[in-house]
Motif scaffolding. Sequence first.
Motif, short mmCIF file in Angstrom:
data_model
loop_
_atom_site.label_atom_id
_atom_site.label_comp_id
_atom_site.label_asym_id
_atom_site.label_seq_id
_atom_site.Cartn_x
_atom_site.Cartn_y
_atom_site.Cartn_z
N TRP C 12 0.83 -1.21 0.00
CA TRP C 12 0.00 0.00 0.00
C TRP C 12 0.86 1.25 0.00
CZ3 TRP C 12 -4.63 -1.58 -1.15
CH2 TRP C 12 -5.01 -2.87 -0.77
N ARG C 16 -1.03 5.86 3.10
CA ARG C 16 -2.19 5.18 3.67
C ARG C 16 -1.90 4.62 5.08
NH1 ARG C 16 -7.88 3.60 3.15
NH2 ARG C 16 -7.98 1.88 4.63
N ASP C 20 -4.57 3.32 8.15
CA ASP C 20 -4.73 1.92 8.54
C ASP C 20 -4.52 1.76 10.04
OD1 ASP C 20 -5.45 0.74 6.11
OD2 ASP C 20 -3.37 0.54 5.46
N CYS C 346 -6.26 -7.67 -0.80
CA CYS C 346 -5.16 -7.29 -1.67
C CYS C 346 -5.67 -6.97 -3.09
CB CYS C 346 -4.18 -8.45 -1.71
SG CYS C 346 -2.59 -8.02 -2.38
N GLY C 362 -10.83 -0.30 0.76
CA GLY C 362 -10.22 0.24 1.97
C GLY C 362 -11.18 0.89 2.94
#
Lengths: 662, 662, 662
Positions: C12, C16, C20, C346, C362
């Motif tokens: 990623w 990001r 996360d 993924c 996401g």
Amino acid sequence: MKFGVDYYPEHWPRERWERDAELMVAMGIDVVRMAEFAWARLEPRPDVYEFEWLDEAIAVLQNVGIKVVLGTPTAAPPTWIAQSDPDTRPVDSHGIRMSFGGRHHVCHSNQRYRERSAAIVTAMAGHYAGHPNVVAWQIDNELGNSHNPLCYCDSCRAAFHGWLEKRYGTIDALNEAWGTVFWSQTYAGFDEIPTPRVTPNSHNPSLLLAWRRFCSDLIVTFMNDQCAIIREHDSNVPITHNLMGFFDKVDYTRMADGLDFVSHDQYPVGFWTEGSHLQPAHRLAMPLDFMFGLKDKPFWIMEQQSGPAGWETIGATPRPGQLGLWAAQSVAHGADCVVFFRWRTCLVGTEQYWHGILPHDGEPGRRYDELKKTVAALKPVMDRCSGVGAEPEVAMVFSYDDLWAHQIQPHHPEYNYTGVFSRFYRALHSRGVPVAIVGPGGDLSRYAAVVIPSPFTIDKTFAARLEKYVEAGGRLVVTTRAGIKNRENVVIPVTPPAFLDRLLGVRVSDYDCLRAGSVAVSRNGEAIGNGEFWADVLDEGSAEIRARFAGEYYAGKPAATRNAHGKGAAYYIATIPDDGFAAQIVDELCRDAEVHPVLTPPDGVEVTRRRTESEDIVFLLNHADAARSVAVPAEWEVILGDSAAGVVKIPAFGIAVCRAAR
Amino acid sequence: MKFGVDYYPEHWPRERWERDAELMVAMGIDVVRMAEFAWARLEPRPDVYEFEWLDEAIAVLQNVGIKVVLGTPTAAPPTWIAQSDPDTRPVDSHGIRMSFGGRHHVCHSNQRYRERSAAIVTAMAGHYAGHPNVVAWQIDNELGNSHNPLCYCDSCRAAFHGWLEKRYGTIDALNEAWGTVFWSQTYAGFDEIPTPRVTPNSHNPSLLLAWRRFCSDLIVTFMNDQCAIIREHDSNVPITHNLMGFFDKVDYTRMADGLDFVSHDQYPVGFWTEGSHLQPAHRLAMPLDFMFGLKDKPFWIMEQQSGPAGWETIGATPRPGQLGLWAAQSVAHGADCVVFFRWRTCLVGTEQYWHGILPHDGEPGRRYDELKKTVAALKPVMDRCSGVGAEPEVAMVFSYDDLWAHQIQPHHPEYNYTGVFSRFYRALHSRGVPVAIVGPGGDLSRYAAVVIPSPFTIDKTFAARLEKYVEAGGRLVVTTRAGIKNRENVVIPVTPPAFLDRLLGVRVSDYDCLRAGSVAVSRNGEAIGNGEFWADVLDEGSAEIRARFAGEYYAGKPAATRNAHGKGAAYYIATIPDDGFAAQIVDELCRDAEVHPVLTPPDGVEVTRRRTESEDIVFLLNHADAARSVAVPAEWEVILGDSAAGVVKIPAFGIAVCRAAR
Amino acid sequence: MKFGVDYYPEHWPRERWERDAELMVAMGIDVVRMAEFAWARLEPRPDVYEFEWLDEAIAVLQNVGIKVVLGTPTAAPPTWIAQSDPDTRPVDSHGIRMSFGGRHHVCHSNQRYRERSAAIVTAMAGHYAGHPNVVAWQIDNELGNSHNPLCYCDSCRAAFHGWLEKRYGTIDALNEAWGTVFWSQTYAGFDEIPTPRVTPNSHNPSLLLAWRRFCSDLIVTFMNDQCAIIREHDSNVPITHNLMGFFDKVDYTRMADGLDFVSHDQYPVGFWTEGSHLQPAHRLAMPLDFMFGLKDKPFWIMEQQSGPAGWETIGATPRPGQLGLWAAQSVAHGADCVVFFRWRTCLVGTEQYWHGILPHDGEPGRRYDELKKTVAALKPVMDRCSGVGAEPEVAMVFSYDDLWAHQIQPHHPEYNYTGVFSRFYRALHSRGVPVAIVGPGGDLSRYAAVVIPSPFTIDKTFAARLEKYVEAGGRLVVTTRAGIKNRENVVIPVTPPAFLDRLLGVRVSDYDCLRAGSVAVSRNGEAIGNGEFWADVLDEGSAEIRARFAGEYYAGKPAATRNAHGKGAAYYIATIPDDGFAAQIVDELCRDAEVHPVLTPPDGVEVTRRRTESEDIVFLLNHADAARSVAVPAEWEVILGDSAAGVVKIPAFGIAVCRAAR
Ligand SMILES: [Zn+2]
Ligand SMILES: [Zn+2]
Ligand SMILES: [Zn+2]
């Protein structure tokens, strides 16, 4: 030319040739395809060419007025190539080089094979350029066939590397595009990239899609190289190739670009066909419409089934009438010439049971008599509609990217892209609605409605084209798994249907792989069918709900939606519909788009048309094994078949043809 | 010798041998087969021979009066051959050399393996020539077994080339015979011809048939080489080999020519057998009759099942009585000696679960007790009928050419030549009609009736022999697919049944591969069964119609015909009959040919005979798992079993024997 | 740590990562596993290490209080190893070297791969030793996975030879132990022994068992080498590995010895799972109990299913509630930490459809919301029972020797050792009886009852231990095929159950492989179930008959016996019981051994406990798709879930937890 046969004079004694020619003429044959497996006879030793026998065979036919299509013989390389260059033989997915035997026992990237192919094609083109009786060239035979899959040799791997470099430019771009960071597969150079040979685990799906594209391109360039040689010598004679409907190894939209017209091999009942001689009409019609769409013009049937088809095993025997029915169906869907495979059943080799018009003994029998009548009946019909097609109001988009991506990852073990495609095709076809089948690059603006099953791979350009189509008034149907992947087979990090969200007015926040069976679908509380393989769970959106799931934890959630957009509307089907649900979708679509069938036929009867500037030639084809009656409009003229009081009576496996002025 | 066991002294401690010998004698064993897997013990290092242990084992048996059959051990080459000559290991159809392991892990054309085989056989023959206790030699073990298929190595390819050159003389003759013009497979020399390794497509069926013949001949010459060595040293002792019924890799008619008598391995219920211990009697009887026919004289059972048979998996356990029943069945069909496999269940290696008479613990149990009784009961019966067979009035012709040609091209996916053969055999056998099974070269004049299912490959000589047979008064039955191919697996360009047309009085102008199911057959409007796999459409001919198809587009056309010819008649069955239709055919045939059953047995009971100059010894074998009563003629004497008032009562899995003076 | 996620920051964008981390914290995540497939990112070129990105990812997590488990990345060797050392790629059973692609595309005996593995592990251990945020190491990933089977290369063959020499000392000892006299397979030296590559026939079962042991040991030593390197650098941080329940390639009892704690990957519904999301509770519980037993202490779930699992195809979608239910089940059976696989689905590579908590886009959705609630609900429960297990009164013995020996020779084609094991486990589990699963070397004295299905391989020491266990008062159940083989997979020449005869009081003199179906079993004339696969015929012995066969030739013979021995008793089940018969056996066993269930749950509800010194924490897990009511003892306190008047109401896929003071 309207009717032909595939003929192998080299298989038969010289003294038989004239009798064959006479029998051909007697049944109305006016063209013959020859020579496409005769390399060993044309070049028995390297650079030693023997054309005399072929000259003579052509002359025998010319004497009775039969024209010739010449095939280049590269599908059957002679033993001397395999002997002197063992590397011409293909390598399987384990890395094992296969044996000489059969046909197509070659690697298409092998330089030596390509040189020898160029040499024989050059010699043939040189010899036959300008021959008055040669009306077309056919390249090779069913390219891509005989292999499953193509070849994994070092030459192919090197060719793949070159192809990749051309596509991606730098290895960093490839690594980025494929996401090779996954499982540490990052490449330092193109030469590190494997062909997808057997490995302990699965290959990267992006590599697998690239490999499918490369293999397709390899075949197309192999064909185009031959086209170039022929055109250099003989620029006036058109070039074709015999395609195989929805065969999956070559992108036929790209192949068609290199041809002057496409041909197709139509075997309704092969040895590989499950069940009996009774086959649903739409299964046979769909490849024909696909062929028409490839160049949006009539095509040839280069091999039309003429008897039971077999190798080690043999398919069901076509019933009296069926061979003629199937030939008429080819004409109905746009064939301007129908060539039967084959003239006489072969005595030797692998295809001893691939039956021709004549049986092994060479004596005219049931098949000869039947097809003679068919030829006589159809010729006047063909005079009326040569050069034109059905002018459908509905198109379906068939995408090799989506086919291959689904083959690589079918999601549900029983999911099959072409099978899903055929569900929608069947629903339209069985209602008497002609269907155009176009590629993703096709012009959609000509159609009142467009159906795109599972437009799985997508980019913003394509999404924009679809938006524009609907804005201008088009009706669009897409199903679940729309907008999931980019063109590199990588998931788009946007909520599905990704770039199509505004057009479709839906948002897929959850989904269900239907491993345990189908899910019921209802409209206004009434069951209308089932969803199969996959079901989306949609958030509330702008789209109007047209059907709902009636089971599972998402019962009540939308199964089909309609989103008004500009002057048109876009439907989203949140599952794969079964035949019942698909019929409902198609009915609504036709009402919405004001699409009208040619005629609504009774069960078992197929109806389609060819439309000239002044009239429609309407074909009524009875695929059932019992007679059927069809009521036709009073103003139609029945030009083939029996009718009384506006009702056409068609025997089992029979046909009728009408004309309707426009 | 009447009863024996297969025994491996090398598997057991020396101190056990005497106890084994005593237990054998106690149950009536008089012969033992040994040594056929003992190469490593007989020649532990190249050219170092150790016979002492075997001498001693023979002596232990000799001391109690048991004779010995010696096997040559070439089925189990020792590690030192694989180690020093890796090329002795066979190559599979992909070209991959297989591993050492199991048995028969060798290429039979490999020169080094043949040298080493000759050396050990020479040493054994030299050592045991004239040994008073050695009563026969067995060559190798189940030759052709363990491979599926044989070997595709370079040595085999070279041997194939030599074999082809010998058969065809010139490459032009081969090209002509095989029709290699098809798909440009014309060869410039024998050395270009491939073995049928995996290729992208199918090989030429003529090449495939030649390969099957070559592989069979390779095995036969391998065996004959050993026979020659033994005869040189020990010309008085007969040589045999243990065959495997309808095993398909070797032409047993050719193999039998090289042997003094044939032996057979009879396993009614193996680990590969579907379902339970209940097996139809005809399935077990058919290979026994085949064995008798090979040399038209009694044979040995060299391996008679003595318990559950297994490797990784294990077959159904024979029920109390079955082992004895099956041994009696072998005798009933012409075995003069029955050797049980094996004496004691092995503790080690692949065959740990191939159970012997004794269990693993070596203690006599159920199987020992049962078979001891069987031996005692059968010995007096065998005294009466040794040396003779059933003298059948009906023969069936089994052809390896037709078997192989149908395996190469089965037409219908479920067609199986041996299975079709067994339908007719079953119909005769279940009526109590003894059947001779002969090769295509067999003398037919001795039989009142002959059945030849699917005589697919044919030549004019064979056709003439059949005509002569019928002219002289014989009744002949042949089925569909008669006279299709010549001996090169090439289609004869003559309307089927080709050279048999005059004899059969029919002409096959069309046919139907029954992919969708069977077709009904009727006689006088009454259903009598079905045709399966294939149906011919016959033109009107000279033959009388005996049954008609009752379905499909050829309803009313002949399904069975009878053509009077000379003093006899020839039947043509235009399909493959199911059991019901086959029964009708056989009934008519027996009436027509005046063939009478030994006795018409009740369901589950098998009846057959052995006929001496003065009497018939009639065997009644109850394969059912319940008692059966059989009424026998008053003049018969029941010499084994219970009877009262002309009715013999046989328990489940029991037997009875009668004698009838002639 | 109580809850974690598997996270791949390298997949990623850097920008990001913080988002996360925040989302993880918000749902209660306190640990992350990372880096186990990142070799190419950590060592992009040989000996060039790049840890900065990983340092940074750890820091981002550390900033929000999340700990890290670091995986060694040896499951995903980079392209440069395959490129420079093609021999690192594994070889299949035909001898063909496989391609780069997927993961684990390596030979574990390859010296070069082991060197490169040691180097990267050394570098990582050096870099991260003492890092305050690293709380554990994971070696590789699912060792032994991805291969089917491992590797047959020359390096492996040589390693096998070394392993054999170490085990057997001399080649004579090996020949004797394996019984290589069978089929002349006697070896002159270790270097002659093949790996079990494909051969025309089966390999010796003793060689096959040795090979399975060698392959397991190869994996274990590969793992232990890495453990040693890490411990050298970082002796305070515990080491684990993620096991896969009853995966059959590695002896997990040996693997567990080298680990500080074991971890397990729990996927209740994978793409390979038949049928729907509804899976029987015992199938999911059994591997969890096995994991606990490996070190007799709590374990981690290193991969807990967090969504639909898929590669090319995709498994059934977990229903709302199921993901939480399954996580709770892991805790109930002794997981002290549950790490979900994976954080976010993924976009690239083979595992695009192995869904994480977050979808591809996401954005938190259904799965995030559900699991957030699960985490909040379970944390207080875990506080109460961390560090302890169920303290079962019943144990089952699982033996890799018996598993492998039955895989090599399954006897009945459908026999499956783990399946048979699970029948007994299910009978106990469905009654609410906790089960300990121990290896053959486990301490049995702690259990009131022990079940050992098919203790097939045995030695006198093990037999003596079982005798001692029963003498001291234990209740033992064993089934058919007890005591057949020694540890070399050679049959013991003693009447079964061999060394167990005195303990069991039975003698197996005959047996029946149930190829045709099951055999009925009755008690006191009443049907109580069936025996499957196999049935023993027992001689009269000292044991009391508890059930009898009610069919076949051994009707009336014992199907189950009980033999009082010392203070205890030993049961022999003379067949493989179906579920009905197994239930009867377990009922009797529990009465006999005075074993009491935690609670007898209604159908579909699983009950188990974790027992501290002062209280039992009882878990009620509803695997049914409908609500269930469970009556609990008045003295229990319901600490999670709804209850009224002593009845706990649990929604579909819901859970409840009670505490009961001891
Ligand atoms: Zn290639
Ligand atoms: Zn060979
Ligand atoms: Zn290896």
